[in-house]
Scaffold this active site. Structure first.
Site, PDB file in Angstrom:
ATOM      1  N   LYS A 276       0.841  -1.205   0.000  1.00 45.00           N
ATOM      2  CA  LYS A 276       0.000   0.000   0.000  1.00 45.00           C
ATOM      3  C   LYS A 276       0.874   1.253   0.000  1.00 45.00           C
ATOM      4  CE  LYS A 276      -3.804  -2.492   2.155  1.00 45.00           C
ATOM      5  NZ  LYS A 276      -4.637  -2.802   3.324  1.00 45.00           N
TER       6      LYS A 276
ATOM      7  N   ASP B 134     -11.085   2.528   3.736  1.00 44.69           N
ATOM      8  CA  ASP B 134     -11.332   1.082   3.638  1.00 44.69           C
ATOM      9  C   ASP B 134     -12.829   0.782   3.479  1.00 44.69           C
ATOM     10  OD1 ASP B 134      -9.297  -0.799   3.566  1.00 44.69           O
ATOM     11  OD2 ASP B 134      -8.873  -0.634   5.704  1.00 44.69           O
TER      12      ASP B 134
ATOM     13  N   GLN C  89      -4.746  -1.707   9.541  1.00 40.65           N
ATOM     14  CA  GLN C  89      -4.644  -3.038   8.940  1.00 40.65           C
ATOM     15  C   GLN C  89      -5.197  -4.097   9.891  1.00 40.65           C
ATOM     16  OE1 GLN C  89      -3.727  -3.516   5.770  1.00 40.65           O
ATOM     17  NE2 GLN C  89      -3.991  -5.715   5.858  1.00 40.65           N
TER      18      GLN C  89
HETATM   19  N1  GUN Z   1      -6.994  -7.147   6.131  1.00 37.71           N
HETATM   20  C1  GUN Z   1      -7.328  -7.881   5.053  1.00 37.71           C
HETATM   21  N2  GUN Z   1      -7.851  -7.101   4.084  1.00 37.71           N
HETATM   22  C2  GUN Z   1      -7.831  -5.846   4.574  1.00 37.71           C
HETATM   23  C3  GUN Z   1      -8.223  -4.594   4.036  1.00 37.71           C
HETATM   24  O1  GUN Z   1      -8.736  -4.464   2.905  1.00 37.71           O
HETATM   25  N3  GUN Z   1      -8.039  -3.521   4.855  1.00 37.71           N
HETATM   26  C4  GUN Z   1      -7.521  -3.621   6.090  1.00 37.71           C
HETATM   27  N4  GUN Z   1      -7.403  -2.529   6.816  1.00 37.71           N
HETATM   28  N5  GUN Z   1      -7.146  -4.770   6.621  1.00 37.71           N
HETATM   29  C5  GUN Z   1      -7.297  -5.877   5.854  1.00 37.71           C
END
Ligand code: GUN
Length: 292
Positions: free
Chosen positions: A52, A119, A96
């Site tokens: 990211k 998100d 995350q």
């Molecule tokens: N863990 C697995 N997929 C995601 C996601 O799309 N965003 C976040 N913040 N954590 C995750």
């Protein structure tokens, strides 16, 4: 059979975003800014967060990584979230998941300002999505919608079977594909761990969205000819011959399913790169205040 190349498509969309960012900077304005919060040392999470941050750099965004050890208290994480909510230089941020067991994920998600929730996990955004109103779509479903759209895959009137009912993928996918829009207008069946005869459903499907989190779960004998396969699974499977000691596998057994498919996403290089791009798209929307 045609491969849906998420890696290539994500490059194209990143190019589009980078051009928009260049224009913003040429006007003398600051770049969009995404922050990511990573608590603990979960190996997969470290890879995702690194991707990211790297993707932000590729399109000219600013990025901030807030890293804390796994014994960080819930209170401290709430304080980090509060600081990011209030920081005018940060357009959007993500925490995350998964978080360490002693931290309540729901509590953290609820503390994020919906305006910065790129998100799309906060119930305000989830509720707006349910009603078809402007919102931040969760990144993986957003990426899948973009794939279907850019590969001109018809969804209207089609039988879609979503396997997996998580808040992050399965449930939003079912909502988005059944709503009156394009892509959308599909007849959606949402299958899950208590579904009695899964193959009965998958064999009827024009499009299968596999989001179960179990390697090679959907096999060739479970699909019909010319099916469209969207494989959301990223499962680590031990492989002593691989450099890292494991290999990534999807929820779909590629070798037996691909010969029956019209379109199929590979793992890796399918849905994964599209998820990251969607996060960038949401961050740009946050920067431009397009949603709130
Ligand atoms: N863990 C697995 N997929 C995601 C996601 O799309 N965003 C976040 N913040 N954590 C995750």
């Amino acid at each position: 059979m045609q491969i849906i190349d998420g890696k290539e498509l994500s490059k194209t969309i990143k190019g589009e975003i980078a051009a928009k960012v260049e224009k913003i900077k040429a006007e003398g304005k600051r770049a969009p800014h995404l922050a990511a919060v990573l608590i603990g040392e979960d190996p997969a999470s470290q890879v995702y967060v690194r991707n990211k941050v790297r993707s932000c750099e590729q399109v000219g965004f600013s990025s901030t990584l807030v890293r804390r050890p796994s014994d960080t208290s819930e209170e401290e994480v709430l304080q980090i979230v509060d600081d990011l909510n209030k920081n005018p230089e940060i357009d959007g941020f993500i925490v995350q998941l998964p978080l360490p067991d002693h931290i309540d994920e729901n509590k953290i998600t609820l503390a994020i300002d919906p305006k910065k929730d790129v998100d799309g996990f906060h119930p305000v955004n989830f509720g707006l999505m349910m009603q078809g109103l402007p919102c931040y779509l969760p990144a993986t479903p957003y990426g899948i919608m973009e794939m279907l759209s850019r590969y001109d895959i018809e969804t209207s009137g089609k039988e879609v079977v979503v396997v997996g009912r998580s808040n992050i993928v399965g449930t939003p996918m079912a909502v988005l594909l059944s709503r009156k829009d394009n892509p959308g207008n599909a007849t959606v069946t949402l299958c899950h761990s208590r579904t009695k005869n899964l193959a009965y459903h998958t064999k009827r499907a024009d499009i299968i969205i596999a989001a179960i989190g179990r390697a090679d779960f959907i096999t060739g004998d479970m699909v019909r000819e010319d099916v469209v396969i969207i494989d959301v699974g990223i499962n680590r499977v031990d492989d002593p011959t691989a450099k890292r000691g494991y290999r990534l596998k999807g929820d779909v057994e590629f070798d037996t399913v691909a010969p029956h498919s019209a379109f199929i996403t590979p793992v890796p290089g399918g849905v994964g790169p599209m998820t990251v791009v969607s996060l960038l798209q949401n961050t740009l929307k946050a920067y431009n205040k397009e949603v709130f």
